[in-house]
Motif scaffolding. Structure first.
Motif, PDB file in Angstrom:
ATOM      1  N   THR A  44       0.842  -1.191   0.000  1.00 15.32           N
ATOM      2  CA  THR A  44       0.000   0.000   0.000  1.00 15.32           C
ATOM      3  C   THR A  44       0.878   1.243   0.000  1.00 15.32           C
ATOM      4  O   THR A  44       2.090   1.153   0.091  1.00 15.32           O
ATOM      5  CB  THR A  44      -0.908   0.058   1.247  1.00 15.32           C
ATOM      6  N   GLN A  46       0.475   3.459   2.401  1.00 13.86           N
ATOM      7  CA  GLN A  46       0.400   3.957   3.770  1.00 13.86           C
ATOM      8  C   GLN A  46       1.797   4.058   4.371  1.00 13.86           C
ATOM      9  O   GLN A  46       2.787   3.594   3.823  1.00 13.86           O
ATOM     10  CB  GLN A  46      -0.458   3.019   4.624  1.00 13.86           C
ATOM     11  N   ARG A  70       7.848   7.701   2.960  1.00 17.95           N
ATOM     12  CA  ARG A  70       6.765   6.907   3.541  1.00 17.95           C
ATOM     13  C   ARG A  70       7.127   6.347   4.911  1.00 17.95           C
ATOM     14  O   ARG A  70       6.346   5.622   5.511  1.00 17.95           O
ATOM     15  CB  ARG A  70       6.413   5.743   2.606  1.00 17.95           C
ATOM     16  N   THR A  94      -3.241   4.177  10.066  1.00 14.06           N
ATOM     17  CA  THR A  94      -2.683   4.888   8.913  1.00 14.06           C
ATOM     18  C   THR A  94      -1.380   4.277   8.407  1.00 14.06           C
ATOM     19  O   THR A  94      -0.773   4.811   7.487  1.00 14.06           O
ATOM     20  CB  THR A  94      -2.418   6.367   9.270  1.00 14.06           C
ATOM     21  N   SER A  95      -0.965   3.176   8.999  1.00 15.81           N
ATOM     22  CA  SER A  95       0.290   2.527   8.623  1.00 15.81           C
ATOM     23  C   SER A  95       0.033   1.153   8.022  1.00 15.81           C
ATOM     24  O   SER A  95      -0.852   0.429   8.471  1.00 15.81           O
ATOM     25  CB  SER A  95       1.193   2.357   9.847  1.00 15.81           C
ATOM     26  N   SER A  96       0.829   0.794   7.025  1.00 17.89           N
ATOM     27  CA  SER A  96       0.756  -0.566   6.499  1.00 17.89           C
ATOM     28  C   SER A  96       1.485  -1.517   7.432  1.00 17.89           C
ATOM     29  O   SER A  96       1.089  -2.664   7.586  1.00 17.89           O
ATOM     30  CB  SER A  96       1.333  -0.641   5.091  1.00 17.89           C
ATOM     31  N   THR A 123      -3.679  -3.785  11.391  1.00 19.77           N
ATOM     32  CA  THR A 123      -2.390  -3.277  10.944  1.00 19.77           C
ATOM     33  C   THR A 123      -1.327  -4.317  11.273  1.00 19.77           C
ATOM     34  O   THR A 123      -1.309  -4.861  12.366  1.00 19.77           O
ATOM     35  CB  THR A 123      -2.049  -1.960  11.668  1.00 19.77           C
TER      36      THR A 123
END
Length: 138
Positions: A44, A46, A70, A94-96, A123
């Motif tokens: 992603t 993210q 990122r 909000t994080s991969s 996550t």
């Protein structure tokens, strides 16, 4: 679905589908898990959130193809701040991937809170601890 990789027996909260809350990863496991972390990070757009850690860990992520723009790096002054920041990063969604270098082993309560935050947010997270010293006591 369980992922097969060399350190599966030592995961704390590797992803939302595979948990083993009885053990954790050492800082030395980071390099060995880099292919798995890279795969998750590149799925992603993210954030890849790193809590604690070192410049070398960030550089390994960049070398693995993760854009520096990122990577969100949170230092945290002590273990309590890093634990809190880890939980918040997981809950934000909000994080991969959240990579957390907590230092010494945390309490079972903290481990359970992080496990639940990982599960709720879906996550992927890797929690790293320092292994105890292997030097003999005299």
């Amino acid at each position: 679905m369980r992922y097969n990789y060399p350190h599966a027996s030592r995961e704390l909260a590797i992803d939302t589908l595979a948990f083993n809350d009885t053990s954790s990863l050492s800082n030395e496991d980071f390099a060995g898990l880099m292919p798995r972390i890279q795969s998750l990070a590149l799925r992603t757009k993210q954030w890849v959130t790193v809590i604690g850690g070192s410049r070398e860990a960030i550089q390994q992520l960049v070398n693995a193809g993760v854009s520096r723009s990122r990577i969100r790096w949170v230092a945290g002054r002590d273990a309590d701040q890093r634990e809190w920041a880890t939980e918040q990063a997981l809950l934000a969604g909000t994080s991969s991937v959240v990579l957390s270098f907590l230092g010494d082993f945390s309490s079972p309560r903290v481990a359970q809170r992080l496990k639940m935050a990982t599960k709720v947010s879906q996550t992927h997270s890797f929690i790293f601890h320092k292994q105890p010293s292997q030097s003999p006591l005299h």
